[in-house]
Design a protein around this motif. Structure first.
Motif, short mmCIF file in Angstrom:
data_model
loop_
_atom_site.label_atom_id
_atom_site.label_comp_id
_atom_site.label_asym_id
_atom_site.label_seq_id
_atom_site.Cartn_x
_atom_site.Cartn_y
_atom_site.Cartn_z
N ALA A 123 0.82 -1.21 0.00
CA ALA A 123 0.00 0.00 0.00
C ALA A 123 0.85 1.26 0.00
O ALA A 123 0.41 2.31 -0.46
CB ALA A 123 -0.94 0.00 1.20
N LEU A 124 2.11 1.17 0.49
CA LEU A 124 3.01 2.33 0.45
C LEU A 124 3.24 2.81 -0.98
O LEU A 124 3.55 3.98 -1.21
CB LEU A 124 4.35 1.98 1.10
CG LEU A 124 4.34 1.75 2.61
CD1 LEU A 124 5.68 1.15 3.05
CD2 LEU A 124 4.08 3.05 3.33
N GLY A 139 -2.53 -2.70 -4.56
CA GLY A 139 -3.39 -3.59 -3.79
C GLY A 139 -4.64 -2.90 -3.27
O GLY A 139 -4.80 -1.69 -3.39
N PRO A 140 -5.52 -3.70 -2.67
CA PRO A 140 -6.82 -3.18 -2.24
C PRO A 140 -6.82 -2.50 -0.87
O PRO A 140 -7.83 -1.95 -0.46
CB PRO A 140 -7.68 -4.45 -2.20
CG PRO A 140 -6.72 -5.53 -1.83
CD PRO A 140 -5.42 -5.16 -2.52
N PRO A 143 -2.46 0.53 9.19
CA PRO A 143 -2.60 -0.85 9.61
C PRO A 143 -4.04 -1.34 9.44
O PRO A 143 -4.99 -0.58 9.67
CB PRO A 143 -2.22 -0.82 11.10
CG PRO A 143 -1.33 0.37 11.23
CD PRO A 143 -1.87 1.37 10.25
N VAL A 144 -4.19 -2.59 9.04
CA VAL A 144 -5.51 -3.20 8.90
C VAL A 144 -6.07 -3.46 10.30
O VAL A 144 -7.26 -3.31 10.55
CB VAL A 144 -5.41 -4.53 8.10
CG1 VAL A 144 -6.74 -5.24 8.05
CG2 VAL A 144 -4.87 -4.26 6.71
#
Length: 163
Positions: A104-105, A109-110, A115-116
Protein backbone atom coordinates in the motif's frame (compact mmCIF):
# COMPACT_ATOMS: atom_id res chain seq x y z
CA UNK A 1 7.51 7.83 44.87
CA UNK A 2 5.41 7.65 41.69
CA UNK A 3 2.14 8.64 43.39
CA UNK A 4 3.83 11.43 45.38
CA UNK A 5 5.46 12.96 42.31
CA UNK A 6 2.21 12.78 40.36
CA UNK A 7 0.15 14.28 43.19
CA UNK A 8 2.55 17.23 43.23
CA UNK A 9 2.31 17.63 39.43
CA UNK A 10 -1.49 17.40 39.48
CA UNK A 11 -1.64 20.01 42.26
CA UNK A 12 0.48 22.42 40.21
CA UNK A 13 -1.68 21.92 37.12
CA UNK A 14 -4.92 22.30 39.09
CA UNK A 15 -3.73 25.58 40.59
CA UNK A 16 -2.61 26.85 37.17
CA UNK A 17 -4.54 25.02 34.39
CA UNK A 18 -2.47 26.75 31.72
CA UNK A 19 0.49 24.62 32.81
CA UNK A 20 -1.48 21.46 31.96
CA UNK A 21 -1.26 22.06 28.22
CA UNK A 22 1.68 20.58 26.42
CA UNK A 23 2.60 21.20 22.80
CA UNK A 24 5.57 19.19 21.60
CA UNK A 25 7.39 19.29 18.29
CA UNK A 26 9.54 16.46 17.05
CA UNK A 27 11.54 17.01 13.86
CA UNK A 28 12.69 14.37 11.38
CA UNK A 29 15.30 15.17 8.72
CA UNK A 30 16.25 12.93 5.78
CA UNK A 31 19.26 13.88 3.69
CA UNK A 32 21.23 11.26 1.71
CA UNK A 33 19.60 7.83 1.65
CA UNK A 34 16.49 7.10 3.70
CA UNK A 35 17.85 7.45 7.25
CA UNK A 36 15.82 9.98 9.21
CA UNK A 37 17.48 11.88 12.06
CA UNK A 38 14.77 12.58 14.63
CA UNK A 39 15.18 15.23 17.32
CA UNK A 40 13.11 16.60 20.15
CA UNK A 41 14.89 18.77 22.67
CA UNK A 42 18.02 16.95 23.80
CA UNK A 43 16.81 13.56 22.54
CA UNK A 44 17.94 12.14 19.21
CA UNK A 45 17.17 8.85 17.44
CA UNK A 46 17.44 7.52 13.90
CA UNK A 47 14.81 5.71 11.83
CA UNK A 48 15.73 3.90 8.64
CA UNK A 49 14.54 1.16 6.36
CA UNK A 50 16.35 -1.95 5.23
CA UNK A 51 18.39 -2.40 2.05
CA UNK A 52 15.46 -4.18 0.37
CA UNK A 53 13.70 -0.83 -0.07
CA UNK A 54 16.75 1.42 -0.39
CA UNK A 55 17.69 2.09 3.22
CA UNK A 56 20.85 1.19 5.14
CA UNK A 57 19.13 -0.21 8.26
CA UNK A 58 20.82 2.51 10.30
CA UNK A 59 18.06 2.38 12.88
CA UNK A 60 14.66 0.89 13.56
CA UNK A 61 11.82 1.58 11.12
CA UNK A 62 9.25 4.32 11.69
CA UNK A 63 6.73 1.52 12.39
CA UNK A 64 8.94 0.36 15.27
CA UNK A 65 8.79 3.83 16.82
CA UNK A 66 5.00 4.01 16.37
CA UNK A 67 4.52 0.69 18.15
CA UNK A 68 7.14 1.68 20.75
CA UNK A 69 5.26 4.90 21.50
CA UNK A 70 2.01 3.04 22.06
CA UNK A 71 3.56 0.17 24.05
CA UNK A 72 5.55 2.45 26.33
CA UNK A 73 2.77 5.00 26.81
CA UNK A 74 0.23 2.30 27.72
CA UNK A 75 2.66 0.47 30.05
CA UNK A 76 3.64 3.69 31.81
CA UNK A 77 0.01 4.86 32.10
CA UNK A 78 -1.03 1.56 33.68
CA UNK A 79 1.87 1.67 36.16
CA UNK A 80 1.04 5.31 36.99
CA UNK A 81 -2.63 4.63 37.64
CA UNK A 82 -1.84 1.54 39.71
CA UNK A 83 0.49 3.59 41.92
CA UNK A 84 -2.12 6.34 42.29
CA UNK A 85 -4.70 3.75 43.37
CA UNK A 86 -2.30 2.23 45.91
CA UNK A 87 -1.66 -0.99 43.95
CA UNK A 88 1.74 -2.55 43.35
CA UNK A 89 2.24 -3.76 39.81
CA UNK A 90 5.66 -5.44 39.85
CA UNK A 91 5.82 -5.57 36.07
CA UNK A 92 3.71 -4.28 33.20
CA UNK A 93 4.51 -5.69 29.76
CA UNK A 94 2.68 -4.32 26.72
CA UNK A 95 3.05 -5.85 23.25
CA UNK A 96 1.70 -4.05 20.20
CA UNK A 97 1.19 -6.03 16.99
CA UNK A 98 0.21 -4.37 13.73
CA UNK A 99 -1.14 -6.12 10.64
CA UNK A 100 -0.10 -4.12 7.57
CA UNK A 101 0.13 -4.53 3.81
CA UNK A 102 3.39 -2.89 2.77
CA UNK A 103 2.43 -2.77 -0.92
CA UNK A 104 0.00 0.00 0.00
CA UNK A 105 3.01 2.33 0.45
CA UNK A 106 3.33 2.23 -3.33
CA UNK A 107 -0.40 2.39 -4.05
CA UNK A 108 -0.60 -1.31 -4.94
CA UNK A 109 -3.39 -3.59 -3.79
CA UNK A 110 -6.82 -3.18 -2.24
CA UNK A 111 -5.66 -1.99 1.20
CA UNK A 112 -4.66 1.41 2.49
CA UNK A 113 -1.28 2.16 4.05
CA UNK A 114 -2.74 2.34 7.58
CA UNK A 115 -2.60 -0.85 9.61
CA UNK A 116 -5.51 -3.20 8.90
CA UNK A 117 -5.58 -4.11 12.59
CA UNK A 118 -3.64 -3.43 15.77
CA UNK A 119 -3.67 -5.74 18.77
CA UNK A 120 -2.42 -4.76 22.21
CA UNK A 121 -1.55 -7.46 24.75
CA UNK A 122 -1.15 -6.30 28.36
CA UNK A 123 0.51 -8.58 30.93
CA UNK A 124 0.66 -7.50 34.57
CA UNK A 125 2.46 -9.09 37.50
CA UNK A 126 0.60 -8.21 40.71
CA UNK A 127 -1.20 -9.58 43.74
CA UNK A 128 -4.15 -7.24 43.16
CA UNK A 129 -7.54 -8.71 42.27
CA UNK A 130 -8.44 -9.19 38.60
CA UNK A 131 -11.32 -6.71 39.04
CA UNK A 132 -8.98 -4.03 40.41
CA UNK A 133 -6.46 -4.65 37.65
CA UNK A 134 -9.13 -4.40 34.95
CA UNK A 135 -10.48 -1.14 36.42
CA UNK A 136 -6.98 0.36 36.48
CA UNK A 137 -6.27 -0.74 32.90
CA UNK A 138 -9.63 0.63 31.72
CA UNK A 139 -8.89 4.00 33.38
CA UNK A 140 -5.37 4.09 31.95
CA UNK A 141 -6.58 3.35 28.41
CA UNK A 142 -9.35 5.96 28.68
CA UNK A 143 -6.69 8.57 29.55
CA UNK A 144 -3.69 7.41 27.51
CA UNK A 145 -2.86 9.92 24.74
CA UNK A 146 -1.14 7.52 22.33
CA UNK A 147 -3.64 4.70 22.76
CA UNK A 148 -6.38 7.26 22.07
CA UNK A 149 -4.46 8.72 19.11
CA UNK A 150 -4.37 5.23 17.63
CA UNK A 151 -8.01 4.44 18.45
CA UNK A 152 -9.82 7.75 17.87
CA UNK A 153 -10.07 10.05 14.89
CA UNK A 154 -8.39 13.41 15.33
CA UNK A 155 -7.73 16.51 13.29
CA UNK A 156 -4.43 16.12 11.48
CA UNK A 157 -3.06 18.73 9.10
CA UNK A 158 -0.01 19.03 6.92
CA UNK A 159 1.62 22.15 5.54
CA UNK A 160 4.26 22.07 2.80
CA UNK A 161 7.00 24.69 2.58
CA UNK A 162 9.42 24.65 -0.36
CA UNK A 163 12.92 26.08 0.12
Amino acid sequence: RIATAQARAVGIMQSDPGRARSISTTTGTVRAGLACEIEQGRHQVVADLGPGVGGDKGGPSPSFYARAAIASCVAIAIKMHAANEGHTFREVVVSVTTDMYDLALWGIGPYGAAPVATEILIMISTDSSPESVQAIVDTALDRDPWFLALRDKQAVGAEVMIA
